[in-house]
Write a protein that holds these residues in place. Structure first.
Motif, PDB file in Angstrom:
ATOM      1  N   HIS A 255      81.759 151.437  91.252  1.00  0.00           N
ATOM      2  CA  HIS A 255      82.590 152.377  92.009  1.00  0.00           C
ATOM      3  C   HIS A 255      82.204 152.312  93.491  1.00  0.00           C
ATOM      4  CE1 HIS A 255      84.680 154.417  88.711  1.00  0.00           C
ATOM      5  NE2 HIS A 255      83.544 154.309  88.018  1.00  0.00           N
ATOM      6  N   PRO A 256      83.157 152.582  94.380  1.00  0.00           N
ATOM      7  CA  PRO A 256      84.562 152.929  94.134  1.00  0.00           C
ATOM      8  C   PRO A 256      85.404 151.686  93.880  1.00  0.00           C
ATOM      9  CG  PRO A 256      84.138 152.930  96.487  1.00  0.00           C
ATOM     10  CD  PRO A 256      82.820 152.641  95.826  1.00  0.00           C
ATOM     11  N   HIS A 257      86.465 151.838  93.096  1.00  0.00           N
ATOM     12  CA  HIS A 257      87.334 150.716  92.778  1.00  0.00           C
ATOM     13  C   HIS A 257      88.390 150.555  93.874  1.00  0.00           C
ATOM     14  CE1 HIS A 257      86.293 151.325  88.230  1.00  0.00           C
ATOM     15  NE2 HIS A 257      85.277 150.868  88.943  1.00  0.00           N
ATOM     16  N   ASN A 258      87.915 150.230  95.048  1.00  0.00           N
ATOM     17  CA  ASN A 258      88.823 150.083  96.184  1.00  0.00           C
ATOM     18  C   ASN A 258      89.081 148.614  96.489  1.00  0.00           C
ATOM     19  OD1 ASN A 258      86.459 149.212  97.405  1.00  0.00           O
ATOM     20  ND2 ASN A 258      86.100 151.154  98.459  1.00  0.00           N
ATOM     21  N   ALA A 259      89.844 148.363  97.544  1.00  0.00           N
ATOM     22  CA  ALA A 259      90.248 146.990  97.881  1.00  0.00           C
ATOM     23  C   ALA A 259      89.043 146.108  98.172  1.00  0.00           C
ATOM     24  CB  ALA A 259      91.198 147.016  99.076  1.00  0.00           C
ATOM     25  N   ASN A 260      88.071 146.638  98.905  1.00  0.00           N
ATOM     26  CA  ASN A 260      86.911 145.831  99.271  1.00  0.00           C
ATOM     27  C   ASN A 260      86.091 145.446  98.037  1.00  0.00           C
ATOM     28  OD1 ASN A 260      85.066 144.732 101.421  1.00  0.00           O
ATOM     29  ND2 ASN A 260      83.658 146.185 100.455  1.00  0.00           N
ATOM     30  N   GLN A 261      85.942 146.391  97.103  1.00  0.00           N
ATOM     31  CA  GLN A 261      85.179 146.103  95.892  1.00  0.00           C
ATOM     32  C   GLN A 261      85.884 145.046  95.043  1.00  0.00           C
ATOM     33  OE1 GLN A 261      82.100 146.010  94.671  1.00  0.00           O
ATOM     34  NE2 GLN A 261      81.907 148.231  94.650  1.00  0.00           N
ATOM     35  N   ILE A 262      87.202 145.139  94.961  1.00  0.00           N
ATOM     36  CA  ILE A 262      87.974 144.139  94.219  1.00  0.00           C
ATOM     37  C   ILE A 262      87.808 142.764  94.863  1.00  0.00           C
ATOM     38  CG2 ILE A 262      90.316 143.414  93.581  1.00  0.00           C
ATOM     39  CD1 ILE A 262      91.040 146.397  93.404  1.00  0.00           C
ATOM     40  N   PHE A 263      87.946 142.727  96.183  1.00  0.00           N
ATOM     41  CA  PHE A 263      87.819 141.460  96.904  1.00  0.00           C
ATOM     42  C   PHE A 263      86.430 140.852  96.698  1.00  0.00           C
ATOM     43  CE2 PHE A 263      86.225 139.464 100.836  1.00  0.00           C
ATOM     44  CZ  PHE A 263      87.016 138.323 100.834  1.00  0.00           C
ATOM     45  N   GLN A 264      85.389 141.665  96.850  1.00  0.00           N
ATOM     46  CA  GLN A 264      84.019 141.153  96.710  1.00  0.00           C
ATOM     47  C   GLN A 264      83.748 140.647  95.292  1.00  0.00           C
ATOM     48  OE1 GLN A 264      81.977 140.595  99.081  1.00  0.00           O
ATOM     49  NE2 GLN A 264      83.014 141.692 100.743  1.00  0.00           N
ATOM     50  N   SER A 265      84.236 141.374  94.286  1.00  0.00           N
ATOM     51  CA  SER A 265      83.993 140.977  92.891  1.00  0.00           C
ATOM     52  C   SER A 265      84.656 139.644  92.569  1.00  0.00           C
ATOM     53  CB  SER A 265      84.510 142.065  91.948  1.00  0.00           C
ATOM     54  OG  SER A 265      83.837 143.277  92.130  1.00  0.00           O
ATOM     55  N   ILE A 266      85.919 139.497  92.952  1.00  0.00           N
ATOM     56  CA  ILE A 266      86.644 138.261  92.646  1.00  0.00           C
ATOM     57  C   ILE A 266      86.128 137.099  93.481  1.00  0.00           C
ATOM     58  CG2 ILE A 266      88.919 137.163  92.663  1.00  0.00           C
ATOM     59  CD1 ILE A 266      90.140 139.865  92.038  1.00  0.00           C
ATOM     60  N   SER A 267      85.798 137.352  94.752  1.00  0.00           N
ATOM     61  CA  SER A 267      85.272 136.292  95.615  1.00  0.00           C
ATOM     62  C   SER A 267      83.961 135.740  95.072  1.00  0.00           C
ATOM     63  CB  SER A 267      85.073 136.819  97.038  1.00  0.00           C
ATOM     64  OG  SER A 267      86.291 137.161  97.629  1.00  0.00           O
ATOM     65  N   SER A 268      83.117 136.619  94.529  1.00  0.00           N
ATOM     66  CA  SER A 268      81.842 136.154  93.974  1.00  0.00           C
ATOM     67  C   SER A 268      82.062 135.230  92.780  1.00  0.00           C
ATOM     68  CB  SER A 268      80.977 137.353  93.565  1.00  0.00           C
ATOM     69  OG  SER A 268      81.564 138.063  92.485  1.00  0.00           O
ATOM     70  N   VAL A 269      83.111 135.509  92.000  1.00  0.00           N
ATOM     71  CA  VAL A 269      83.444 134.627  90.872  1.00  0.00           C
ATOM     72  C   VAL A 269      83.916 133.272  91.390  1.00  0.00           C
ATOM     73  CG1 VAL A 269      84.955 134.312  88.867  1.00  0.00           C
ATOM     74  CG2 VAL A 269      84.015 136.579  89.373  1.00  0.00           C
ATOM     75  N   PHE A 270      84.745 133.281  92.428  1.00  0.00           N
ATOM     76  CA  PHE A 270      85.216 132.022  93.018  1.00  0.00           C
ATOM     77  C   PHE A 270      84.039 131.179  93.498  1.00  0.00           C
ATOM     78  CE2 PHE A 270      89.598 133.924  94.390  1.00  0.00           C
ATOM     79  CZ  PHE A 270      89.997 133.909  93.061  1.00  0.00           C
ATOM     80  N   ARG A 271      83.102 131.815  94.165  1.00  0.00           N
ATOM     81  CA  ARG A 271      81.939 131.073  94.683  1.00  0.00           C
ATOM     82  C   ARG A 271      81.068 130.566  93.541  1.00  0.00           C
ATOM     83  NH1 ARG A 271      82.066 135.407  98.408  1.00  0.00           N
ATOM     84  NH2 ARG A 271      80.450 136.510  97.213  1.00  0.00           N
ATOM     85  N   GLU A 272      80.889 131.378  92.523  1.00  0.00           N
ATOM     86  CA  GLU A 272      80.055 130.992  91.394  1.00  0.00           C
ATOM     87  C   GLU A 272      80.601 129.752  90.690  1.00  0.00           C
ATOM     88  OE1 GLU A 272      79.209 132.952  87.070  1.00  0.00           O
ATOM     89  OE2 GLU A 272      78.975 134.267  88.807  1.00  0.00           O
ATOM     90  N   PHE A 273      81.921 129.669  90.565  1.00  0.00           N
ATOM     91  CA  PHE A 273      82.544 128.523  89.905  1.00  0.00           C
ATOM     92  C   PHE A 273      82.918 127.405  90.894  1.00  0.00           C
ATOM     93  CE2 PHE A 273      82.797 131.409  86.420  1.00  0.00           C
ATOM     94  CZ  PHE A 273      82.927 130.621  85.276  1.00  0.00           C
ATOM     95  N   GLU A 274      82.572 127.600  92.159  1.00  0.00           N
ATOM     96  CA  GLU A 274      82.791 126.588  93.202  1.00  0.00           C
ATOM     97  C   GLU A 274      84.264 126.181  93.296  1.00  0.00           C
ATOM     98  OE1 GLU A 274      80.023 123.340  92.741  1.00  0.00           O
ATOM     99  OE2 GLU A 274      78.473 124.674  91.932  1.00  0.00           O
ATOM    100  N   ILE A 275      85.135 127.196  93.352  1.00  0.00           N
ATOM    101  CA  ILE A 275      86.580 126.924  93.345  1.00  0.00           C
ATOM    102  C   ILE A 275      87.293 127.614  94.504  1.00  0.00           C
ATOM    103  CG2 ILE A 275      86.818 126.449  90.886  1.00  0.00           C
ATOM    104  CD1 ILE A 275      87.427 129.367  90.407  1.00  0.00           C
ATOM    105  N   VAL A 276      86.554 127.993  95.536  1.00  0.00           N
ATOM    106  CA  VAL A 276      87.171 128.692  96.664  1.00  0.00           C
ATOM    107  C   VAL A 276      88.280 127.847  97.284  1.00  0.00           C
ATOM    108  CG1 VAL A 276      86.761 129.654  98.965  1.00  0.00           C
ATOM    109  CG2 VAL A 276      85.082 130.012  97.145  1.00  0.00           C
ATOM    110  N   ASP A 277      88.056 126.531  97.370  1.00  0.00           N
ATOM    111  CA  ASP A 277      89.040 125.649  98.010  1.00  0.00           C
ATOM    112  C   ASP A 277      90.161 125.234  97.069  1.00  0.00           C
ATOM    113  OD1 ASP A 277      87.305 124.210  96.415  1.00  0.00           O
ATOM    114  OD2 ASP A 277      87.424 122.397  97.635  1.00  0.00           O
ATOM    115  N   LYS A 278      90.159 125.732  95.816  1.00  0.00           N
ATOM    116  CA  LYS A 278      91.191 125.354  94.850  1.00  0.00           C
ATOM    117  C   LYS A 278      92.131 126.515  94.512  1.00  0.00           C
ATOM    118  CE  LYS A 278      88.623 121.678  92.487  1.00  0.00           C
ATOM    119  NZ  LYS A 278      89.636 120.630  92.661  1.00  0.00           N
TER     120      LYS A 278
END
Length: 686
Positions: A255-278
């Motif tokens: 919490h809080p389930h706001n825009a920034n938290q959503i962005f940070q959560s999904i971005s961390s997944v992108f970085r973890e799977f090394e797919i930011v550029d895809k």
């Protein structure tokens, strides 16, 4: 020289009628064969077993001992020191080698088999495919067993104590493998995490090899423990143009389930799977925080291949909102029908009496299932399942309660059910995950608009159409561009038919959609951006044809499309594609595989195929995330409400990956509803 060309001076066990163990007991199961055996066939492959004369003139002897079912000959055998030691006899199971000098007979190989594999053969533990075409021995491996058990526990949603159950251990040891031993709860838990990490690493490596982009769906869910979770699902196409879906994260959402938290959560997944550029696109529902998060993605991910396609709303969710407004117009009738079905379903005695009455009315007894109010398509199927039982339901309920259900209630409900059919068909088609759906949206939007135009003047539908059309226009008057481009990439439709569909929707709903000039400009500019990035010198002069549906189709959108003419051709890949001729008839439209068509023609259209791959990969519904939430409810139940977030992430991802490997992932929203109403009469579409 082939040792079979030397006279066999040694003893061959083919002279014995049966083999004996150390106590003298006969072992008929490994007795010498009376006819040609697998071993003979194998020996013929390496060293001929015929009696014809070889190049040396020596008589070649047929190998008849049972031993040759379990051993084979190898010429120029290389030993562990890398030395060629000539002919050797090799065990099919362990690879042990023995002298191939025929003067030595088969004594050593016979002893090796008797000492090591006779019991395995008697107890049926030998496999079915050896190096020489004979049998092979199953090699039990405890680490492999533990990994397989962990995968099963996750995929089948079993508790970690599954492998620690004494009854399970008894079953496996006595009926499958006596070497099995129980696996503790903590060990299975660790093994699940290990398998999860291993498969995830393999997936990251696999995705790196793909040239295509990845589209995503994401949604949030609250578990029984009152914690919030976010699910991220990846949709991508492999090198064989096969569409794949994988849940790559089911993470705790702080919490809080706001825009920034959503962005940070999904971005961390992108970085973890090394797919930011895809990343190509992402689908959210209509929550305000999701919409705000899109702005953060656009600002922080400037290298998106096409930012105008990045954000999409779930089309099935929009259809649900539209239909829910319409259902309000028959709320009184639905309330009576739901009350009647609930009255029957909530009592064992009443269910038994109802089944008896069904037999009197000469109809098949049915299991009563109510709809889920938040899922309108379940209401459609509930009504559909009652078609043959209206008389018996009415008679039963009115005789035992004051429900007041009438025939007119059923008539109104069934009329509305027919009206809703086009929405149900659209929801089922657009919620698929194993085939492209972005190219289907315009067809179904046209069909819905056609239905509105047909029903809006009928007395019983005037109010419903007003509410539903208003909501429908709100979301689709600003038509998402990806739906337009993806439909053009369907070789059965292409540009001219897209113009016709857009104009048809505009006319039916009396709204303004992109003009021909705007669509042509969109397509040309997008292709130019791909051409500048993926310049290619590949050209072709071949002509490809694709089928169009029969003009006798009952689908209004295909009836409209069939009227279009041929396009002119040009040297440009885009214009050349648009100029491909069509067949005038197609009796197998539903089985036309768009992706395989592009796979066969990707060398003909090397740049355009990249663009097609990107836009056809993008899903138009969030059913993938919803199926994960259904699994989450089963895994995170009352007994496991304290399950750690990392374990829940591991179990749900591992389940999805295993289901994908076995080809049993949920195909669409229709699957789950069909399972729920499996005992009801929902066959037929009328």
């Amino acid at each position: 020289m082939d040792p079979d060309q030397i006279h066999l001076g040694g003893r061959d066990h083919s002279d014995s009628e049966s083999s004996h163990d150390e106590h003298g007991a006969a072992t008929p199961s490994i007795s010498p064969p009376q006819t040609d055996s697998v071993g003979v066939a194998a020996s013929n492959t390496v060293a001929s077993g015929s009696t014809s004369t070889g190049t040396s003139g020596a008589k070649r002897i047929r190998l008849t001992s049972y031993i040759w079912e379990h051993f084979h000959k190898v010429e120029n055998f290389i030993d562990k020191n890398g030395i060629n030691i000539g002919w050797r006899t090799v065990c099919n199971y362990c690879g042990s080698d023995f002298s191939c000098n025929c003067n030595h007979g088969t004594g050593s190989t016979d002893r090796h088999f008797q000492n090591n594999y006779k019991k395995d053969l008697e107890e049926g533990r030998l496999g079915s495919s050896g190096p020489s075409g004979g049998l092979s021995k199953f090699q039990y491996s405890k680490p492999k067993m533990r990994e397989g058990l962990a995968r099963y526990v996750a995929a089948a949603e079993q508790p970690f104590t599954f492998g620690d159950d004494i009854r399970f251990e008894y079953f496996v040891k006595n009926y499958l493998n006596p070497e099995f031993s129980k696996v503790s709860r903590n060990t299975t838990r660790s093994d699940c995490l290990g398998a999860f990490g291993k498969i995830r690493k393999e997936m990251i490596t696999e995705i790196k090899k793909f040239d295509s982009t990845i589209s995503f769906t994401s949604d949030m869910w609250s578990g029984i423990n009152d914690l919030g979770y976010i699910c991220v699902t990846a949709h991508y196409m492999d090198s064989s143009w096969i569409l794949n879906k994988r849940i790559i994260a089911f993470r705790l959402m702080e919490h809080p389930h706001n825009a920034n938290q959503i962005f940070q959560s999904i971005s961390s997944v992108f970085r973890e799977f090394e797919i930011v550029d895809k990343v190509f696109s992402i689908m959210f529902d209509n929550h305000t925080a999701n919409t705000a998060a899109i702005e953060l993605f656009n600002v922080n991910m400037p290298n998106l291949r096409s930012s105008q396609f990045f954000h999409k709303r779930c089309v099935c969710h929009i259809i649900n909102l539209v239909v829910q407004d319409g259902l309000e117009s028959i709320a009184p009738q639905l309330k009576k029908i739901r009350s009647a079905l609930l009255f029957i379903a909530t009592s064992g005695v009443r269910r038994q009496d109802f089944e008896a009455l069904c037999k009197i009315y000469n109809v098949k007894p049915k299991r009563i299932k109510l709809d889920m109010k938040i899922r309108w398509n379940s209401t459609y199927i509930m009504l559909k399942s009652c078609r043959k039982h209206t008389a018996v339901i009415t008679a039963f309920v009115n005789a035992r309660s004051d429900c007041g259900l009438t025939d007119s209630d059923w008539i109104i409900a069934f009329e509305f059910m027919k009206f809703l059919k086009v929405f149900y068909v659209a929801t089922c088609a657009l919620s698929g995950v194993r085939y492209p759906t972005s190219c289907l949206v315009l067809n179904h939007l046209y069909n819905i608009s056609f239905t509105f135009n047909s029903y809006r003047t009928e007395t019983n539908f005037i109010a419903a159409c007003i509410e539903m059309e208003s909501k429908f226009k709100k979301y689709f008057e600003n038509m998402p561009k990806i739906f337009i481009v993806a439909t053009v990439m369907d070789p059965r439709i292409k540009l001219e038919a897209v113009h016709m569909l857009l104009e048809g929707i505009s006319d039916n709903l009396m709204i303004t959609l992109p003009s021909r000039l705007e669509v042509d400009s969109l397509l040309t500019d997008l292709y130019a951006s791909y051409e500048s990035k993926f310049a290619s010198t590949t050209t072709t002069t071949s002509t490809t044809t694709v089928p169009l549906p029969s003009t006798n189709s009952n689908d209004p959108s295909w009836s409209l499309i069939s009227k279009k003419g041929k396009s002119a051709s040009s040297r440009s890949e885009l214009v050349k594609y648009l100029g491909i001729e069509h067949l005038t008839e197609n009796d197998d439209l539903e089985n036309f595989d768009i992706l395989q068509w592009w796979r066969k023609n990707d060398r003909t259209f090397p740049i355009l195929s990249i663009m097609a791959r990107d836009v056809l990969t993008a899903p138009v519904s969030s059913v993938a995330s919803e199926s994960a939430f259904s699994a989450g409810k089963r895994v995170l139940d009352e007994k496991r409400s304290r399950l750690a977030p990392d374990i829940l992430d591991c179990l749900l991802c591992l389940k999805d990956w295993e289901d994908a490997r076995l080809g049993i992932q949920t195909k669409s929203a229709k699957d789950e509803l069909r399972d729920y109403f499996s005992d009801s009469d929902i066959d037929g579409d009328d």
